[in-house]
Design an enzyme around this catalytic site. Structure first.
Site, PDB file in Angstrom:
ATOM      1  N   LYS A  67      -3.398   1.829   6.899  1.00  0.00           N
ATOM      2  CA  LYS A  67      -3.915   3.027   6.227  1.00  0.00           C
ATOM      3  C   LYS A  67      -4.854   2.673   5.078  1.00  0.00           C
ATOM      4  O   LYS A  67      -5.396   3.558   4.432  1.00  0.00           O
ATOM      5  CB  LYS A  67      -2.765   3.879   5.672  1.00  0.00           C
ATOM      6  CG  LYS A  67      -1.868   4.480   6.729  1.00  0.00           C
ATOM      7  CD  LYS A  67      -0.874   5.459   6.134  1.00  0.00           C
ATOM      8  CE  LYS A  67       0.224   4.812   5.351  1.00  0.00           C
ATOM      9  NZ  LYS A  67       1.250   5.770   4.856  1.00  0.00           N
ATOM     10  N   LYS A  99      -3.842   1.080   2.339  1.00  0.00           N
ATOM     11  CA  LYS A  99      -3.079   1.173   1.089  1.00  0.00           C
ATOM     12  C   LYS A  99      -2.302  -0.120   0.878  1.00  0.00           C
ATOM     13  O   LYS A  99      -1.942  -0.780   1.835  1.00  0.00           O
ATOM     14  CB  LYS A  99      -2.060   2.322   1.170  1.00  0.00           C
ATOM     15  CG  LYS A  99      -2.661   3.700   1.232  1.00  0.00           C
ATOM     16  CD  LYS A  99      -1.609   4.761   1.423  1.00  0.00           C
ATOM     17  CE  LYS A  99      -0.849   5.034   0.152  1.00  0.00           C
ATOM     18  NZ  LYS A  99       0.116   6.136   0.302  1.00  0.00           N
TER      19      LYS A  99
END
Length: 155
Positions: free
Chosen positions: A48, A50
Site C-alpha cells: 500500500k 505505507k
C-alpha cells in the site's frame, strides 16, 4: 432468549496506537456485540506504500489486548474484506469516513458504515510531530557538550 450475535468488522494499520483508535473500537462495539479487527501486516502495508513504525506482531497484540475487541486477525490483501465478511458472517463492515464510497460493493453482504475520525489526532499527525523532534546524532552530541559547558560554568 439469547441475544443474536451481531458481528462488526473493521480494518486498519493501527500504528502508534492513540485515543482515536480506542474511540473507534468503542463506537464499533456499540454497533454490535462482537468486534473483529483486521490489522494490516507489514508486507501488506508495503504494498500500500505505507510503513508502520510499530511491527505487525506488536500492533496486533496491542489490538488483541483492547477489551472492546473480541478477535484480531491479520489483513494480508485487499480482496480479504469480502472473504472475511462471508467467513465470519459479518453484519456490519465499518471503517473511517476517509474511505467513504470505497466499499459499497460489500452492501450486498452486510451493512456498510463510515465513521468520523476523532478530531485532532491521527497516526499521520503523530509521525509529523515525531519528525519535528528528529535531530541528528551530531546535533545531539553538540547539545550535550553545551549542557556540559553550562554545568562547568555554574560550578
Amino acid at each position: 432468549m439469547a441475544k443474536r450475535k451481531k458481528t462488526v468488522i473493521t480494518y486498519g494499520t493501527f500504528d502508534l496506537f492513540h485515543i482515536g483508535h480506542l474511540n473507534l473500537f468503542k463506537r464499533l462495539k456499540e454497533l454490535g456485540n462482537y468486534l473483529i479487527v483486521a490489522v494490516s501486516t507489514d508486507e501488506f502495508n508495503q504494498l500500500k506504500g505505507k510503513k508502520a513504525i510499530i511491527p505487525f506482531e506488536q500492533r496486533i497484540e496491542i489490538v488483541r489486548s483492547i477489551r472492546h475487541v473480541d478477535m484480531a486477525i491479520p489483513e494480508v490483501n485487499w480482496e480479504q474484506k469480502l472473504y472475511d465478511v462471508k467467513k465470519y458472517s459479518v453484519d456490519i463492515f465499518a471503517i473511517g469516513e476517509d474511505w467513504k464510497g470505497k466499499f459499497e460493493f460489500l452492501r450486498e453482504y452486510c451493512e456498510v458504515v463510515y465513521l468520523p475520525r476523532t478530531k485532532g489526532i491521527s497516526s499521520t499527525d503523530i509521525r509529523k510531530l515525531l519528525a519535528d523532534f528528529n535531530i541528528s546524532k551530531d546535533e545531539l552530541i553538540k547539545a550535550f557538550e553545551i549542557i556540559d559547558q553550562l554545568k562547568k560554568n555554574l560550578e
